[in-house]
Every structure is written in C-alpha cells, then in structure tokens.
Design a protein around this motif. Structure first.
Motif, short mmCIF file in Angstrom:
data_model
loop_
_atom_site.label_atom_id
_atom_site.label_comp_id
_atom_site.label_asym_id
_atom_site.label_seq_id
_atom_site.Cartn_x
_atom_site.Cartn_y
_atom_site.Cartn_z
N ARG B 3 9.36 8.71 6.02
CA ARG B 3 7.92 8.97 6.10
C ARG B 3 7.57 10.30 5.43
N PHE B 29 -5.93 1.72 6.09
CA PHE B 29 -4.51 1.62 5.74
C PHE B 29 -4.28 0.48 4.77
N THR B 31 -0.82 -2.05 3.57
CA THR B 31 0.56 -2.43 3.84
C THR B 31 1.02 -3.30 2.68
N VAL B 80 8.82 -2.50 3.04
CA VAL B 80 7.37 -2.48 3.24
C VAL B 80 6.92 -1.04 3.16
N LYS B 82 3.75 1.46 3.87
CA LYS B 82 2.44 1.58 4.49
C LYS B 82 1.81 2.91 4.11
N PRO B 112 10.06 -7.76 6.85
CA PRO B 112 10.11 -8.63 8.04
C PRO B 112 11.13 -9.74 7.85
N GLN B 146 -7.61 -7.00 16.91
CA GLN B 146 -6.37 -7.66 16.48
C GLN B 146 -5.27 -7.46 17.52
N VAL B 147 -5.24 -6.27 18.13
CA VAL B 147 -4.24 -6.02 19.18
C VAL B 147 -4.48 -6.98 20.35
N ARG B 150 -3.51 -10.51 19.38
CA ARG B 150 -2.05 -10.69 19.31
C ARG B 150 -1.41 -10.71 20.69
N THR B 174 -4.36 -13.19 12.95
CA THR B 174 -4.43 -11.79 13.38
C THR B 174 -4.00 -10.84 12.27
N VAL B 232 2.52 -8.74 2.47
CA VAL B 232 3.92 -8.45 2.80
C VAL B 232 4.75 -9.72 2.78
#
Lengths: 275, 275
Positions: B3, B29, B31, B80, B82, B112, B146-147, B150, B174, B232
């Motif tokens: 990071r 953001f 991704t 990936v 971000k 993933p 979205q949280v 999910r 989501t 992704v």
C-alpha cells in the motif's frame, strides 16, 4: 484537539488503512456537547448509537469503558465530543469479514462560535435527500448528500440550508433538525424516509409536545415561527429563509431558556446569543 | 498486500484520523485488474475517477505520478489494484475546509478466486437502492446500501445478489453490473438514478451493442440468458436466480473469449473457469 482510538479493548495509535469506515463509510457517529467534562445527553446519544449499530449489525463497544475514555479525554473541558464507530478493518468486498473488530475514535473539538443573536439565515438546497428507509434516522457515516448540500452556498451570511427529500417533503437542515409553529402547535418532519433523528430534536419534541408532520415548502415558508436544533448548538431561532423573515418568537426564547435550565451545557450558548 | 498513501504530492505513512473519507465516506474509489504489473483499463478507470471528482468537486491527483506509483506498487504482479481518493483531513462539519488536501490510497490485493465454471447462483436482495441522481453512476465511498445488501445472505452457494431501486427497477448486483438477453438483443439497466457505471459494463455494452433499458423482476427472470460483469472478474455467466436456471449460452462464452483476447488480463480468469 485530542483523540483516542480503540480497536475492541485495545488503545491503538493509528487508523488501519483497510478500515471499512474509510472504504465504505461503514460506520456511525455521535456528536455531543460536553460541559465541564461531562456529556449531559450521553444516555440519549448512546441509545441512538446502539440503535444504529443494531440496524447495521455492528458490535457495540463496552459502554462503561467508552464513557470512561470519553471523560478522560474531555478532562473537565467545555467542548464537543465526537464518537465514530466503524466496522473495523477488512479486505476488499462489501461482505463484512467475520474477524472484523470495530474501531472507535473519540475526539474532542472546540465548541462552535455562538450563533447569531438575531437568528439564522437559511437557504433552500437544490439536492434532494434520497429515500432509504433502511438507513433513515441513523447518524451513519454515509454523508455525501450532506457534503454536497453544504457545498451549495458559500455566502457567509447564510448559516444553514434546508433540504427536501426526493419525494418533495422538507426533511431537515444539512446539520440540524427543523421545527415549525403553525396554528399554535409545533411540527417537525418525520424521519422514516431519510434524515437523522437528532437527540436535541427528541428533547424539543417532548418539551413542546410537537408532532411529526410531513411538511412542504409552503408549510415552512408560511409558518408563524421556525427553529433549527442540534445536540451541539441547542435551539437555533431562524430569522430569514430566502425572502421570508421572522421576528423573534417568545415560544422559541422560552424553549431556549428552558433548555439552559434543564441542560446547563447550553446555558453558555444561550447567554452568548443574548449578550 | 502492499500500500502507498499520498497526500497531495507527499508520501505519508498513516491515515489522518480526521480524514473526511473516514468521517463521511467523502471520496471515490476504483478497483482494477492488473496483469503483469499493468492495468489494461487504466484510462477508463481514470476517466471515471475524474468524472466522479468533478461531481464531488474533489481535486484530482496528478495522473502520471499516480500511474507511476501504481506500477511501482504492482511490481509486475497479476493482482487487484485499488485507488481510494478522499477529500483529505478536515474538522467537524460537512463544509469541506478550503485547506483540505486530497488523500490517495493505492493498495494491491490478491486476485479473487476463479468464478465457478458452471456459472453464478444469485438471489434477490430485499433492500432497495435509494434514488439519488447527484451520485448515480459514481463509484463513491458511501456504500452502506451495498454492505447491507451483501449481509442479506450467508449461504456460500449464493455468489451474488441482485438489487432493485426504490422505484422497483432492477439496477445491478451488489458488486457487478447486469446484462440480460431478450429477443436477440442485450439490455443493461440505465444508471441515472442509482448504481455504479462499471468499466467492464462499458466494454460489454460496446462489444454487444447493448442498450440501456429499465428492467423489472419479470424481465430478468424471463430473459434468455443473463450475466454479471465487473472490472476485476470480467464476464460472469449466471446459472441460477432463485428457482430459475439458465444453461450456458454461446453468446456469453463468445463474449468471454473476446474479452480474453482483447484484454489478456482476463484470459486467466476465463481459462480457470473453463478448466
């Protein structure tokens, strides 16, 4: 400004860059007025945090430990105390990891300047609040709508902006709740569709016997008196909304006086406004 | 996972606890899938970030410097990447401080796991996406909906959930966009009311000559074929939605094959799915 960060029971020095509060606004906050190191409305703020945490399925930190940390941080001061509770660190993806431990940030800030003695000047904001019953009423950390609303004006003579929902109902100001006086009774918008159910709003509703009523622009502009309120600044009389002006109203002054007596944290704000 | 954190031009080690991304989700953001250290869709991701920054009035970091930092961090890997761009540190209150300097967090994550070769199993989520044209299409950091969506299922046999808007239109999954095949042509929901305008969605629309169509539950359940996509994981055929099953569809396999050729970053995902 002083601050403490806790992850579970452990004091830490830094924010984990993978914190889901940062990634997704996956958290809740409370902003409170402290007086001589104590928060008079602590119980009401804590109750709202617990309600919000239930809705977001966030574990709640230990209440006694949190209060103890807050009071240590306040150290006897008159100040604003902010609590931010996030879901904690996680990987990519919206699913909360099983192992996520919530993060709590406590911070102490200066009291805001006294409100103008003559009352607030307001504008109407253009942005509408989206209707989301799953989040309505909570003081969650998804606040881009409020940021966008607050960016709509930069005239320092405007103190706050009133915001409507996408359904056209008047909901609140960007950082305060709204009350209007009509035909001798007080009304405040319901917050089951959007908006934040403020701690000072609950106090004012009880003090005034106010009722929840869906309000449109005309209801507000033709009201006999209006005020805003929040748990940091107390009761804020409104003097102007666009071209509409209101003279000071004795019921609002009486409410401010009552708040100053019941919750001395607000006596200073009240005295300063009148001085 | 590695990071880098930049504030303006300066590399820093820690997140400022007063960052407005943490306080309000005041950020954006991206991704992205990286292949051998490069991001094939970099330009499209960057263009979306710039569009979002314009809508939120966030200053955009230097593109060349950001790309250079990203490539250094990727260090030749398949991974990936971000990017998180926030408004930077500020005091309390929704008004962005004049002095706020945006923060950029670049992070590299593992790819993933490969998607199931037989196709995804989906469910319908109960939560509805709120309609907010001011934020629709952006990949902003206010992601509590979205949280919550999910969190509605924990059956590992369900891979994704489809979400409707408060107006009843089907919008997306989501964390992916949705395409359906009907009467020989491909359709994807418009994203002018809510949802995220995905980079892979734009590629697939052009590749398929797909059109934006408001879709309801019946449209989706009676489609000849459906797939999800994101930048992704690429093109993700759907095998099941509740009781409805779909056989593999040659047009979706052909689209996956075309993506693997045009954007070799996705060839591995595709091969793995087929192996």
């Amino acid at each position: 400004m002083s601050r403490r960060i806790l992850i579970g029971d452990r004091r830490v020095d830094t924010i984990d860059p993978a914190d889901r509060g940062l990634a997704y606004g996956d958290g809740l906050f409370e902003t409170m007025r402290a007086h001589r190191g104590a928060v008079p409305w602590w119980d009401a703020h804590w109750a709202r945090l617990v309600r919000g945490a239930g809705r977001l399925r966030l574990p709640v930190p230990d209440p006694a430990r949190t209060k103890q940390e807050a009071e240590a941080l306040l150290d006897g001061r008159d100040a604003v105390l902010k609590l931010l509770l996030t879901r904690g660190a996680g990987g990519r993806g919206y699913a909360p990891p099983e192992s996520a431990e919530p993060m709590l940030v406590l911070s102490v800030h200066d009291l805001p300047p006294a409100s103008p003695a003559e009352g607030l000047s307001l504008c109407w904001c253009d942005i509408r609040l989206a209707v989301q019953p799953a989040l309505a009423g909570l003081k969650h950390s998804n606040r881009l709508e409020q940021v966008l609303a607050r960016m709509e004006w930069d005239d320092p003579a405007i103190h706050e902006g009133l915001v409507r929902s996408s359904e056209g109902d008047v909901v609140c100001a960007t950082a305060a709740n709204l009350f209007i006086l009509r035909d001798g009774s007080w009304h405040t918008p319901p917050l089951d569709r959007c908006g934040v159910a403020g701690v000072c709003r609950a106090w004012a509703m009880e003090a005034l016997g106010a009722v929840e009523t869906r309000l449109d622009v005309t209801d507000v502009e033709t009201a006999e008196a209006i005020f805003l309120c929040n748990a940091v600044r107390g009761i804020l009389p409104v003097a102007r909304l666009g071209a509409r002006c209101w003279a000071p109203h004795p019921q609002i002054s009486a409410l401010q006086a009552r708040l100053a007596v019941e919750v001395p944290a607000f006596a200073a704000a009240f005295t300063m406004e009148r001085s």
